[in-house]
Design a protein around this motif. Structure first.
Motif, PDB file in Angstrom:
ATOM      1  N   PRO A 158       0.805  -1.266   0.008  1.00  0.00           N
ATOM      2  CA  PRO A 158       0.119  -0.078  -0.151  1.00  0.00           C
ATOM      3  C   PRO A 158       0.854   1.210  -0.037  1.00  0.00           C
ATOM      4  O   PRO A 158       1.966   1.103   0.588  1.00  0.00           O
ATOM      5  CB  PRO A 158      -0.757  -0.211   1.356  1.00  0.00           C
ATOM      6  CG  PRO A 158       0.131  -0.866   2.182  1.00  0.00           C
ATOM      7  CD  PRO A 158       0.927  -1.833   1.369  1.00  0.00           C
ATOM      8  N   LYS A 196       3.817  -0.107  11.728  1.00  0.00           N
ATOM      9  CA  LYS A 196       5.364  -0.277  11.706  1.00  0.00           C
ATOM     10  C   LYS A 196       5.936  -1.262  10.750  1.00  0.00           C
ATOM     11  O   LYS A 196       6.810  -1.287  10.351  1.00  0.00           O
ATOM     12  CB  LYS A 196       5.467  -0.651  13.285  1.00  0.00           C
ATOM     13  CG  LYS A 196       5.368   0.413  14.267  1.00  0.00           C
ATOM     14  CD  LYS A 196       5.861  -0.036  15.475  1.00  0.00           C
ATOM     15  CE  LYS A 196       5.049  -1.003  16.062  1.00  0.00           C
ATOM     16  NZ  LYS A 196       3.611  -0.685  16.432  1.00  0.00           N
ATOM     17  N   ARG A 230       3.678 -12.361   6.045  1.00  0.00           N
ATOM     18  CA  ARG A 230       3.604 -10.788   5.357  1.00  0.00           C
ATOM     19  C   ARG A 230       4.878 -10.882   4.807  1.00  0.00           C
ATOM     20  O   ARG A 230       5.009  -9.995   3.571  1.00  0.00           O
ATOM     21  CB  ARG A 230       3.399  -9.765   6.777  1.00  0.00           C
ATOM     22  CG  ARG A 230       1.801  -9.686   6.680  1.00  0.00           C
ATOM     23  CD  ARG A 230       1.707  -8.568   7.937  1.00  0.00           C
ATOM     24  NE  ARG A 230       1.765  -7.163   7.499  1.00  0.00           N
ATOM     25  CZ  ARG A 230       1.651  -6.028   8.184  1.00  0.00           C
ATOM     26  NH1 ARG A 230       1.294  -6.380   9.420  1.00  0.00           N
ATOM     27  NH2 ARG A 230       1.776  -5.103   7.496  1.00  0.00           N
TER      28      ARG A 230
HETATM   29  P1  ADP Z   1       1.785  -2.153  13.411  1.00  0.00           P
HETATM   30  O1  ADP Z   1       3.026  -3.076  12.991  1.00  0.00           O
HETATM   31  O2  ADP Z   1       2.494  -1.031  13.847  1.00  0.00           O
HETATM   32  O3  ADP Z   1       0.808  -2.838  14.364  1.00  0.00           O
HETATM   33  P2  ADP Z   1       0.969  -2.534  10.618  1.00  0.00           P
HETATM   34  O4  ADP Z   1       2.035  -2.480   9.942  1.00  0.00           O
HETATM   35  O5  ADP Z   1       0.502  -4.059  11.227  1.00  0.00           O
HETATM   36  O6  ADP Z   1       0.878  -2.028  12.135  1.00  0.00           O
HETATM   37  O7  ADP Z   1      -0.367  -1.787  10.277  1.00  0.00           O
HETATM   38  C1  ADP Z   1      -1.661  -2.162  10.626  1.00  0.00           C
HETATM   39  C2  ADP Z   1      -2.467  -2.549   9.476  1.00  0.00           C
HETATM   40  O8  ADP Z   1      -2.682  -1.384   8.672  1.00  0.00           O
HETATM   41  C3  ADP Z   1      -2.247  -3.814   8.559  1.00  0.00           C
HETATM   42  O9  ADP Z   1      -3.318  -4.324   8.171  1.00  0.00           O
HETATM   43  C4  ADP Z   1      -1.424  -2.846   7.425  1.00  0.00           C
HETATM   44  O10 ADP Z   1      -1.626  -4.016   6.383  1.00  0.00           O
HETATM   45  C5  ADP Z   1      -2.101  -1.697   7.045  1.00  0.00           C
HETATM   46  N1  ADP Z   1      -1.567  -0.604   6.736  1.00  0.00           N
HETATM   47  C6  ADP Z   1      -0.171  -0.337   7.044  1.00  0.00           C
HETATM   48  N2  ADP Z   1       0.150   0.582   6.640  1.00  0.00           N
HETATM   49  C7  ADP Z   1      -0.691   1.089   5.439  1.00  0.00           C
HETATM   50  C8  ADP Z   1      -0.993   1.991   4.542  1.00  0.00           C
HETATM   51  N3  ADP Z   1      -0.047   2.898   4.440  1.00  0.00           N
HETATM   52  N4  ADP Z   1      -2.141   2.150   4.003  1.00  0.00           N
HETATM   53  C9  ADP Z   1      -3.024   1.186   4.195  1.00  0.00           C
HETATM   54  N5  ADP Z   1      -3.064   0.001   5.028  1.00  0.00           N
HETATM   55  C10 ADP Z   1      -1.787   0.362   5.893  1.00  0.00           C
END
Ligand code: ADP
Ligand code: ZN
Ligand code: ZN
Length: 706
Positions: A158, A196, A230
């Motif tokens: 994304p 993150k 992932r």
């Molecule tokens: P964290 O590791 O900080 O908990 P994640 O990287 O898992 O967060 O992101 C949380 C959710 O948001 C995931 O489902 C991820 O695929 C989605 N996500 C992360 N970045 C983006 C983005 N830039 N645009 C849309 N969705 C995103």
């Protein structure tokens, strides 16, 4: 045959035409054995430092690593060195790896060989040269066909939001710095759901595009299969190998060789992976960098997080430490400007943070009169769980105690289910009607009557996850309840099966220990409750508040991941405690500032450096006397700025009939502590040989708690 051989001229390599090469070889001799870092062997040709080989040691043949190699004039007076048995057909371990091992062995006060060999997969010791050769030639499992090279990005990422872009830009800038330029470690401070992991994926992509290997460290791989998935979805499974203790020796060897040979470009692993051989290392990522699992509790007791930072600095590559609740050490480093703080304070797509509610147990009506036991779950919380269920949402209940009840008690004579071998209670497990000691493993059927007075009415006191799950099922008969803890997930695949049930919505209430609090992306969980966090509040461990805050915020991150309406309920007797007040505001920075102030006043890390010397003995006095002598020997070194404390019993003083003692060494300066430990260890070794009652001892540098 013997005769014919004895007539042959003696073949030696010490003739002038064929020089003898003297090798210093690191082999697994424990430091306690008193041997220096490496042993000497000879070989008929030069070998590169880092070469893996087998050498004789006593009556065995052991794995070793060449540390140095010199041509030597044959000295007829000196006893001949033993020759190398086998040179293994693998590329040598590179200078970066050897520098890391040298640092680690020195820092954690271990023998070079002990530390080096503990970092190598056990399978290397048994594999034949032919097997290794085949392994090296054959690409790791799941390889793509050579005809169709997989693209690096298998799944389209994304577009990053502004905060993510900033974080990524910092990584990119460090990747492109010239060799030797300083690269401050980056602390990615992002709330749960701030994206993150997406930053890790992009950062990895940048490093891979530069032809580098990427090391990704996670606290517990069993809890984060999603992360592997992932990475695999983004880069293709054939690029990735995992390294963790759940692999079979053969798998681990295969994965290790894939990393060592450079075939694997992404190495995803737990704390042991930080010492993997990675000849093209270009980036280090540490997820949940605050997690206590990064600190080994046996062997050299090293911190994989700290070694990751050091390794990156030695290799001149960027390191990114990620957390919603960074360790106070890392936070302090960021405050001081030594680390670069990258903040991501918002959830992706402005998803709201869960609402946190404190449930004041003191305000709740008691079951029947004062003094009666508290209900384990307050009625309003029970109602909330039921409402969620009716809406098709899930609740997650955390209780940091497994078993049915932590102790059995006789009302007539006050007998309690103590462990005869340990200074601990034995836990009542109802499913198999046993009393089990969680420290020494002693397990016996529950007695029908009180062993002391014969009273038939012995009752469980308190509650663990097993009882909680049973009670929830009683109170909410419609709810489908699942318990996940160390007892229910022993069988292979049972944890995965349980998690799958949560994901597919076939359960309503998940009960478990902190095992379920971390990392999982439960889309349907909208309520998280911590039922007895106060027990951690009163722990004597100075890191307990930091752990509790991290655990609760992490658990909160499980609530409402798929949308709004997430709620976190905290049952406590201390709603006004500053920790809970900071939690209510979800104010990590405020909490950290307050904790750091306390640490500074108390002279605790990160404002002081600590080491613990631990000793176990059969009798109560043995370990104490040894440690007292060690403390006196430390004192006698006469070093400025060092404090040598008298021995104290371990918080659980006796386990399996062995007494456990520890003594603390403290200094305001890390370097001063290191110098002191180096000077002190020979004394400790000498004293250990005198104190025969001591069964085992170990030094623990930067201990997790004291
Ligand atoms: P964290 O590791 O900080 O908990 P994640 O990287 O898992 O967060 O992101 C949380 C959710 O948001 C995931 O489902 C991820 O695929 C989605 N996500 C992360 N970045 C983006 C983005 N830039 N645009 C849309 N969705 C995103
Ligand atoms: Zn009794
Ligand atoms: Zn026991």
């Amino acid at each position: 045959m013997e005769n014919s051989q004895s007539n042959q001229p003696l073949v030696t390599y010490s003739s002038s035409s064929a020089p003898v090469w003297q090798l210093r070889v690191a082999v697994a001799t424990p430091q306690h054995a008193g041997l220096a870092g490496a042993l000497d062997y000879q070989h008929h040709e030069a070998l590169a430092p880092g070469q893996l080989l087998r050498v004789p040691l006593g009556r065995r043949e052991v794995l070793g690593v060449v540390w140095a190699c010199d041509a030597r004039e044959p000295d007829p007076e000196a006893p001949a060195l033993k020759p190398v048995s086998t040179v293994l057909p693998l590329p040598p371990l590179d200078a970066g790896w050897r520098a890391l091992i040298e640092f680690g062995a020195g820092y954690y006060q271990r023998g070079l060989g002990e530390f080096a060999l503990a970092a190598l997969p056990i399978g290397l010791q048994q594999a034949t040269p032919e097997q290794l050769q085949r392994r090296l030639a054959r690409p790791p499992a799941k390889r793509r066909s050579a005809a169709a090279p997989a693209p690096i990005a298998a799944v389209a990422p994304p577009p990053l939001n502004a905060a993510q872009q900033q974080a990524l830009a910092a990584v990119a800038a460090q990747l492109d710095l010239p060799q030797g330029a300083p690269r401050p470690p980056m602390l990615l401070w992002g709330v749960t759901g701030s994206g993150k992991t997406e930053v890790y994926l992009h950062a990895a992509e940048l490093a891979l595009a530069r032809g580098a290997q990427v090391l990704v460290l996670v606290p517990e791989i069993n809890l984060t299969p999603q992360l592997e998935a992932r990475f695999a979805a983004r880069f293709g499974a054939e690029q990735i190998v995992t390294l963790h203790s759940g692999l079979s020796p053969a798998q681990r060897l295969r994965h290790w060789i894939a990393a060592h040979s450079g075939q694997a470009r992404l190495v995803l692993g737990t704390r042991l992976a930080v010492l993997a051989s990675l000849p093209r290392l270009g980036l280090v990522l540490v997820d949940e960098e605050h997690d206590a699992s990064f600190k080994a509790q046996d062997g050299a007791r090293q911190s994989a997080r700290d070694l990751a930072v050091l390794r990156a600095a030695q290799a001149g590559v960027p390191v990114l430490l990620g957390s919603a609740t960074p360790s106070l050490e890392s936070w302090h480093n960021a405050n001081a400007g030594r680390y670069l703080r990258l903040a991501m304070p918002e959830r992706i797509n402005d998803a709201p943070m869960p609402r946190i509610r404190l449930l004041d147990l003191a305000q709740l009506p008691r079951k029947s009169g004062p003094g009666a036991p508290q209900p384990p779950i307050a009625q309003p919380l029970l109602d909330a769980i039921e409402q969620r269920r009716l809406r098709g949402e899930q609740s997650l209940l955390l209780l940091n105690r497994r078993g049915y009840a932590p102790v059995l008690h006789c009302g007539a004579c006050a007998w309690k289910s103590g462990c005869p071998n340990c200074s601990a209670w034995r836990v009542f497990h109802k499913s198999d009607r046993t009393l089990r000691c969680h420290h020494c493993g002693l397990s016996e059927p529950v007695p029908r009557r009180c062993p002391d007075c014969g009273n038939a009415d012995i009752a469980p006191v308190g509650r663990g996850t097993e009882r909680l799950a049973e009670q929830i099922a009683d109170w909410l008969p419609e709810a489908r309840v699942l318990r996940l803890d160390a007892d229910t997930t022993k069988a292979v695949g049972s944890l995965e099966a349980g998690l799958a049930q949560v994901h597919d919505g076939s359960i309503d209430v998940l009960v478990g220990t902190q095992m379920i609090a971390k990392g999982h992306d439960f889309r349907r969980v909208s309520l998280v409750a911590a039922l007895n966090p106060d027990t951690m509040l009163y722990s004597s461990d100075f890191r307990a508040p930091e752990r509790l805050f991290a655990l609760l915020l992490q658990a909160a991150g499980r609530a409402g991941r798929a949308g709004g309406g997430g709620e976190v309920w905290i049952q406590t007797d201390q709603p006004r405690h500053p920790l809970f007040q900071a939690l209510l505001r979800q104010d990590y920075a405020g909490f950290a500032a307050q904790q750091l102030e306390e640490r500074e006043m108390a002279g605790l890390p990160p404002y002081a450096s600590l080491a613990l010397l631990r000793a176990d003995s059969r009798d109560e006095a043995g370990g104490r006397d040894f440690l007292a002598a060690c403390a006196a020997a430390g004192e006698a070194l006469g070093l400025d700025g060092l404090s040598w404390y008298p021995p104290v019993p371990h918080p659980i003083a006796k386990v399996a009939n062995q007494w456990r003692w520890q003594m603390l060494v403290e200094s305001a300066q890390r370097a001063a502590l290191q110098r002191a430990l180096r000077a002190w260890m020979p004394e400790v070794l000498r004293l250990a040989r005198q104190h025969r009652q001591v069964l085992r001892w170990a030094v623990d540098v930067d201990p997790a708690g004291i």
